[in-house]
Enzyme design. Structure first.
Site, PDB file in Angstrom:
ATOM      1  N   THR A   1       0.838  -1.217   0.000  1.00 27.23           N
ATOM      2  CA  THR A   1       0.000   0.000   0.000  1.00 27.23           C
ATOM      3  C   THR A   1       0.870   1.263   0.000  1.00 27.23           C
ATOM      4  O   THR A   1       0.738   2.117  -0.885  1.00 27.23           O
ATOM      5  CB  THR A   1      -0.914   0.004   1.257  1.00 27.23           C
ATOM      6  OG1 THR A   1      -1.700  -1.185   1.241  1.00 27.23           O
ATOM      7  CG2 THR A   1      -1.813   1.212   1.282  1.00 27.23           C
TER       8      THR A   1
ATOM      9  N   ARG B   1       7.721  -9.679  -1.379  1.00 26.86           N
ATOM     10  CA  ARG B   1       7.855 -11.131  -1.160  1.00 26.86           C
ATOM     11  C   ARG B   1       7.524 -11.885  -2.433  1.00 26.86           C
ATOM     12  O   ARG B   1       8.165 -12.870  -2.776  1.00 26.86           O
ATOM     13  CB  ARG B   1       6.903 -11.579  -0.041  1.00 26.86           C
ATOM     14  CG  ARG B   1       7.434 -11.313   1.330  1.00 26.86           C
ATOM     15  CD  ARG B   1       6.407 -11.623   2.374  1.00 26.86           C
ATOM     16  NE  ARG B   1       5.221 -10.766   2.225  1.00 26.86           N
ATOM     17  CZ  ARG B   1       4.413 -10.427   3.220  1.00 26.86           C
ATOM     18  NH1 ARG B   1       4.638 -10.885   4.430  1.00 26.86           N
ATOM     19  NH2 ARG B   1       3.377  -9.650   3.026  1.00 26.86           N
TER      20      ARG B   1
ATOM     21  N   LYS C   1       6.095   2.802  12.318  1.00 27.79           N
ATOM     22  CA  LYS C   1       6.013   3.406  13.667  1.00 27.79           C
ATOM     23  C   LYS C   1       6.337   2.420  14.763  1.00 27.79           C
ATOM     24  O   LYS C   1       6.873   2.790  15.812  1.00 27.79           O
ATOM     25  CB  LYS C   1       4.646   4.045  13.916  1.00 27.79           C
ATOM     26  CG  LYS C   1       3.452   3.162  13.603  1.00 27.79           C
ATOM     27  CD  LYS C   1       3.013   3.371  12.180  1.00 27.79           C
ATOM     28  CE  LYS C   1       2.075   2.299  11.714  1.00 27.79           C
ATOM     29  NZ  LYS C   1       1.047   2.736  10.826  1.00 27.79           N
TER      30      LYS C   1
ATOM     31  N   LYS D   1       2.427   5.555  17.877  1.00 20.16           N
ATOM     32  CA  LYS D   1       2.486   6.940  17.377  1.00 20.16           C
ATOM     33  C   LYS D   1       2.530   7.930  18.543  1.00 20.16           C
ATOM     34  O   LYS D   1       3.249   8.932  18.500  1.00 20.16           O
ATOM     35  CB  LYS D   1       1.265   7.206  16.483  1.00 20.16           C
ATOM     36  CG  LYS D   1       1.274   6.362  15.206  1.00 20.16           C
ATOM     37  CD  LYS D   1      -0.093   6.374  14.546  1.00 20.16           C
ATOM     38  CE  LYS D   1      -0.113   5.558  13.268  1.00 20.16           C
ATOM     39  NZ  LYS D   1      -1.474   5.227  12.830  1.00 20.16           N
TER      40      LYS D   1
HETATM   41  P1  NDP Z   1       1.616  -3.878   2.911  1.00 28.36           P
HETATM   42  O1  NDP Z   1       1.378  -5.194   3.520  1.00 28.36           O
HETATM   43  O2  NDP Z   1       0.603  -3.345   1.973  1.00 28.36           O
HETATM   44  O3  NDP Z   1       3.019  -3.894   2.149  1.00 28.36           O
HETATM   45  C1  NDP Z   1       4.159  -4.476   2.682  1.00 28.36           C
HETATM   46  C2  NDP Z   1       5.162  -4.738   1.557  1.00 28.36           C
HETATM   47  O4  NDP Z   1       6.355  -5.281   2.100  1.00 28.36           O
HETATM   48  C3  NDP Z   1       4.658  -5.734   0.517  1.00 28.36           C
HETATM   49  O5  NDP Z   1       5.140  -5.377  -0.750  1.00 28.36           O
HETATM   50  C4  NDP Z   1       5.266  -7.056   0.970  1.00 28.36           C
HETATM   51  O6  NDP Z   1       5.495  -7.959  -0.118  1.00 28.36           O
HETATM   52  C5  NDP Z   1       6.589  -6.582   1.560  1.00 28.36           C
HETATM   53  N1  NDP Z   1       7.016  -7.398   2.691  1.00 28.36           N
HETATM   54  C6  NDP Z   1       6.326  -7.602   3.831  1.00 28.36           C
HETATM   55  N2  NDP Z   1       7.029  -8.398   4.664  1.00 28.36           N
HETATM   56  C7  NDP Z   1       8.166  -8.707   4.026  1.00 28.36           C
HETATM   57  C8  NDP Z   1       9.291  -9.512   4.351  1.00 28.36           C
HETATM   58  N3  NDP Z   1       9.343 -10.159   5.517  1.00 28.36           N
HETATM   59  N4  NDP Z   1      10.283  -9.598   3.459  1.00 28.36           N
HETATM   60  C9  NDP Z   1      10.218  -8.943   2.283  1.00 28.36           C
HETATM   61  N5  NDP Z   1       9.180  -8.165   1.909  1.00 28.36           N
HETATM   62  C10 NDP Z   1       8.168  -8.059   2.765  1.00 28.36           C
HETATM   63  O7  NDP Z   1       1.864  -2.869   4.114  1.00 28.36           O
HETATM   64  P2  NDP Z   1       1.639  -1.301   4.130  1.00 28.36           P
HETATM   65  O8  NDP Z   1       2.143  -0.697   2.896  1.00 28.36           O
HETATM   66  O9  NDP Z   1       0.251  -1.025   4.551  1.00 28.36           O
HETATM   67  O10 NDP Z   1       2.530  -0.877   5.390  1.00 28.36           O
HETATM   68  C11 NDP Z   1       3.924  -0.759   5.285  1.00 28.36           C
HETATM   69  C12 NDP Z   1       4.445   0.043   6.477  1.00 28.36           C
HETATM   70  O11 NDP Z   1       3.846   1.322   6.471  1.00 28.36           O
HETATM   71  C13 NDP Z   1       4.105  -0.564   7.855  1.00 28.36           C
HETATM   72  O12 NDP Z   1       5.155  -0.281   8.731  1.00 28.36           O
HETATM   73  C14 NDP Z   1       2.855   0.203   8.264  1.00 28.36           C
HETATM   74  O13 NDP Z   1       2.704   0.258   9.666  1.00 28.36           O
HETATM   75  C15 NDP Z   1       3.184   1.576   7.707  1.00 28.36           C
HETATM   76  N6  NDP Z   1       2.063   2.464   7.432  1.00 28.36           N
HETATM   77  C16 NDP Z   1       0.987   2.018   6.717  1.00 28.36           C
HETATM   78  C17 NDP Z   1      -0.031   2.879   6.390  1.00 28.36           C
HETATM   79  C18 NDP Z   1      -1.209   2.456   5.603  1.00 28.36           C
HETATM   80  O14 NDP Z   1      -2.114   3.277   5.400  1.00 28.36           O
HETATM   81  N7  NDP Z   1      -1.273   1.229   5.117  1.00 28.36           N
HETATM   82  C19 NDP Z   1       0.034   4.292   6.802  1.00 28.36           C
HETATM   83  C20 NDP Z   1       1.213   4.659   7.540  1.00 28.36           C
HETATM   84  C21 NDP Z   1       2.186   3.760   7.848  1.00 28.36           C
HETATM   85  P3  NDP Z   1       4.241  -8.567  -0.961  1.00 28.36           P
HETATM   86  O15 NDP Z   1       3.604  -7.388  -1.612  1.00 28.36           O
HETATM   87  O16 NDP Z   1       4.815  -9.497  -1.942  1.00 28.36           O
HETATM   88  O17 NDP Z   1       3.364  -9.200   0.069  1.00 28.36           O
HETATM   89  N1  HSE Z   2      -3.088   1.125  10.383  1.00 30.66           N
HETATM   90  C1  HSE Z   2      -2.771   2.493  10.499  1.00 30.66           C
HETATM   91  C2  HSE Z   2      -4.013   3.302  10.726  1.00 30.66           C
HETATM   92  C3  HSE Z   2      -2.063   2.968   9.275  1.00 30.66           C
HETATM   93  O1  HSE Z   2      -5.100   2.792  10.441  1.00 30.66           O
HETATM   94  O2  HSE Z   2      -3.926   4.429  11.185  1.00 30.66           O
HETATM   95  C4  HSE Z   2      -1.569   4.386   9.367  1.00 30.66           C
HETATM   96  O3  HSE Z   2      -0.570   4.520  10.313  1.00 30.66           O
END
Ligand code: NDP
Ligand code: HSE
Length: 436
Positions: free
Chosen positions: A13, A45, A105, A205
C-alpha cells in the site's frame, strides 16, 4: 538536473502509493528539489503479484539486500513493516551510508533510540514523517513549526482504521467485523489488525509524539493502552445525549508530577473540532505555551496519503543530501544530548473527568448511596442521566459525569459502589477530556 536514485523495500500500500505520488507530481517535485528522483529498484515477497503502481523502469526483486548493496542508490525506503527483517535492513542501510525513510512506527517506537544513534554515527538521516497520522505533516510541524514553544499537551485521533470503524458503527450501525474487513480492503489496517483495534498502533504513534513534544527518549513500554473493542452503541447514545462524542484518543501531557502517555476511548465535547473528525481522517491537537492550541487534520492512512508523507521526507533528503550533519533537524527535534528522561505517570496517577454508567436496581435510596460514596471520596458530579430500561421496579442505567479526579480515587469509589447490593454489574467508565 541532479539524479537521486531511490530503492524501496516493500511495494504494498505505502510503497505503491509512494511510487504513484512520485510519478504523478514528478514536475513539481523536480522544481522543488532541483533533483530528478528515480525509483530504480523495489522488493516484495512475491514479485509476480499485481501492484497498485506502475513498475515500469523499476527492477523488482525478492531480495532486499540487492537494493541496499546497489552503490548508486542513495535513499532506501523501508515500507515493508514489522520488526524483522525491517530493523536489520535499516541498520545495514544506515551503516552503508544510505539515508533511510520509513513509515514503520512500531520500529521507531520500540527501537528508535538505537536506530537514530546508528544514523548519527554514520552521518545519515533516518526520516519517519509517514509513521504518524498518515498524510498529516505532524513531525515537520512539531519539530520545526512549533519549535519556539514549550509543548504543554497534545491529543490526537491517530489511528485511521479505528476512527473509520467507530464512525461507520455510529453512523450506519455497521457491525465491527464488517467495517474492519472494509478497512483492510482499503489498505488502512496494519498487517495484524489487532494493532489497530487494541490501540497498539496508536500507542506507537503517541510514544513518538510525546518524545517530539517533551524532548524525552522514546519509551513505548510506558504508554498506557486501551483499544476500541469495548465500546457499546448504548454509551455512544448516552454520551451524545450529554453533548459528547466518543473518540479513541492518544493523549500526552506534561504535568508538575510527570508525563502522561495514554491511549483510550474518550468523551470529547461535541463542539470541539476534533470531536467531528470522522472516517479515516486523523487529527492532532497540540497546545504550545506561546501559540496556544493548534490543530492538524488529514487522512490518517491509505496509499497516496501516506505516500505524500514519504515523498516529503525524500524531498527533505534531496535538499540536504550533501549538507553537514549539524545543519540537519535532529530526529526528535531536540539535540540528542538534550533528550532527558522524565517520570512517566502510571494511569492510576492520572487526573481526568469520567463518564460512569451504572446498572442499578430502580428503588429508593440507590442514588443517594452512590452520590454519598462519590462525595466521601472527594468526587464531584457534573451531570446525571437516568434511563429506565424496562418497567418500573426493574434495572435502570444511571449515567454520571464526574469532575476531574485522580484515577485511583475513582477506582476506590467504584469498588465501594459496586459492592452495594443494588448494583448489578461492573460499572462502565470512560475518561473525559475537555481539550482546552
Ligand atoms: P503492505 O502489507 O501493503 O506492504 C508491505 C510490503 O512489504 C509488501 O510489498 C510485501 O510484499 C513486503 N514485505 C512484507 N514483509 C516482508 C518480508 N518479511 N520480506 C520482504 N518483503 C516483505 O503494508 P503497508 O504498505 O500497509 O505498510 C507498510 C508500512 O507502512 C508498515 O510499517 C505500516 O505500519 C506503515 N504504514 C501504513 C499505512 C497504511 O495506510 N497502510 C500508513 C502509515 C504507515 P508482498 O507485496 O509481496 O506481500
Ligand atoms: N493502520 C494504520 C491506521 C495505518 O489505520 O492508522 C496508518 O498509520
Amino acid at each position: 538536473m541532479k539524479v537521486v536514485k531511490v530503492g524501496i523495500l516493500g511495494l504494498g500500500t505505502v510503497g505503491g502509493g509512494t511510487v504513484n505520488v512520485l510519478q504523478k507530481n514528478q514536475q513539481d517535485i523536480g522544481r522543488r528539489t532541483g533533483c530528478k528522483i528515480i525509483v530504480t529498484r523495489a522488493s516484495a515477497r512475491d514479485v509476480t503479484r499485481p501492484r497498485i503502481c506502475s513498475t515500469d523502469g523499476i527492477q523488482l526483486t525478492t531480495n532486499p539486500k540487492e537494493i541496499i548493496n546497489d552503490p548508486e542508490i542513495q535513499i532506501i525506503l523501508e515500507l515493508m513493516g514489522g520488526e524483522e527483517p525491517a530493523k536489520s535492513l535499516i541498520i545495514q542501510s544506515l551503516k552503508q551510508g544510505k539515508h533511510v525513510v520509513t513509515a514503520n512506527k512500531a520500529l521507531i517506537a520500540n527501537h528508535g533510540n538505537e536506530l537514530f544513534e546508528i544514523a548519527a554515527e554514520n552521518n545519515v538521516v533516518l526520516a519517519y514523517e509517514a509513521a504518524i497520522a498518515g498524510g498529516i505533516p505532524i513531525v515537520k510541524a512539531m519539530r520545526e513549526g512549533l519549535s519556539g514553544n514549550s509543548i504543554e499537551w497534545l491529543s490526537g485521533i491517530i489511528n485511521g482504521t479505528g476512527n473509520f470503524i467507530l464512525t461507520e458503527m455510529r453512523d450506519k450501525g455497521s457491525a465491527f467485523a464488517d467495517v474492519l474487513k472494509e478497512a483492510q480492503e482499503l489498505g488502512y489496517a496494519e498487517a495484524d489488525p489487532e494493532y489497530d483495534v487494541e490501540g497498539i498502533d496508536a500507542a506507537h504513534k503517541l510514544c513518538i509524539l510525546a518524545s517530539l513534544a517533551f524532548g524525552i527518549p522514546l519509551n513505548f513500554k510506558k504508554v498506557y493502552t486501551e483499544g476500541i473493542s469495548k465500546i457499546t452503541p448504548l454509551d455512544v447514545t448516552y454520551a451524545e445525549e450529554l453533548g459528547y462524542r466518543i473518540k479513541h484518543l492518544g493523549v500526552a501531557k506534561k504535568t508538575d508530577v510527570g508525563v502522561e502517555m495514554r491511549v483510550h476511548l474518550t468523551l470529547i465535547p461535541e463542539n470541539r473540532l476534533i470531536a467531528n473528525v470522522d472516517g479515516v481522517m486523523n487529527a492532532v491537537l497540540v497546545k504550545g505555551n506561546a501559540v496556544g492550541p493548534t490543530l492538524y487534520y488529514g487522512p490518517g492512512a491509505g496509499a497516496d496519503a501516506t505516500g505524500s508523507a514519504v515523498v516529503a521526507d525524500i524531498v527533505d533528503l534531496c535538499r540536504q543530501i550533501d549538507s553537514p550533519a549539524e545543519q540537519r533537524v535532529p530526529p526528535l527535534g531536540f539535540a540528542s544530548n538534550e533528550l532527558k528522561e522524565l517520570p512517566i505517570l502510571l494511569i492510576e496517577e492520572v487526573t481526568t473527568a469520567f463518564y460512569l454508567r451504572l446498572s442499578v436496581e430502580d428503588k429508593p435510596g440507590v442514588m443517594a448511596a452512590i452520590t454519598t460514596i462519590l462525595a466521601d471520596n472527594g468526587i464531584s458530579i457534573e451531570a446525571v442521566l437516568q434511563k429506565e430500561l424496562k418497567q418500573h421496579g426493574a434495572n435502570t442505567h444511571v449515567i454520571l459525569l464526574t469532575d476531574s479526579v485522580v484515577e485511583k480515587s475513582l477506582l476506590s469509589a467504584l469498588s465501594e459502589i459496586e459492592s452495594l447490593s443494588s448494583i448489578n454489574e461492573p460499572a462502565i467508565r470512560i475518561r473525559v477530556e475537555s481539550l482546552q
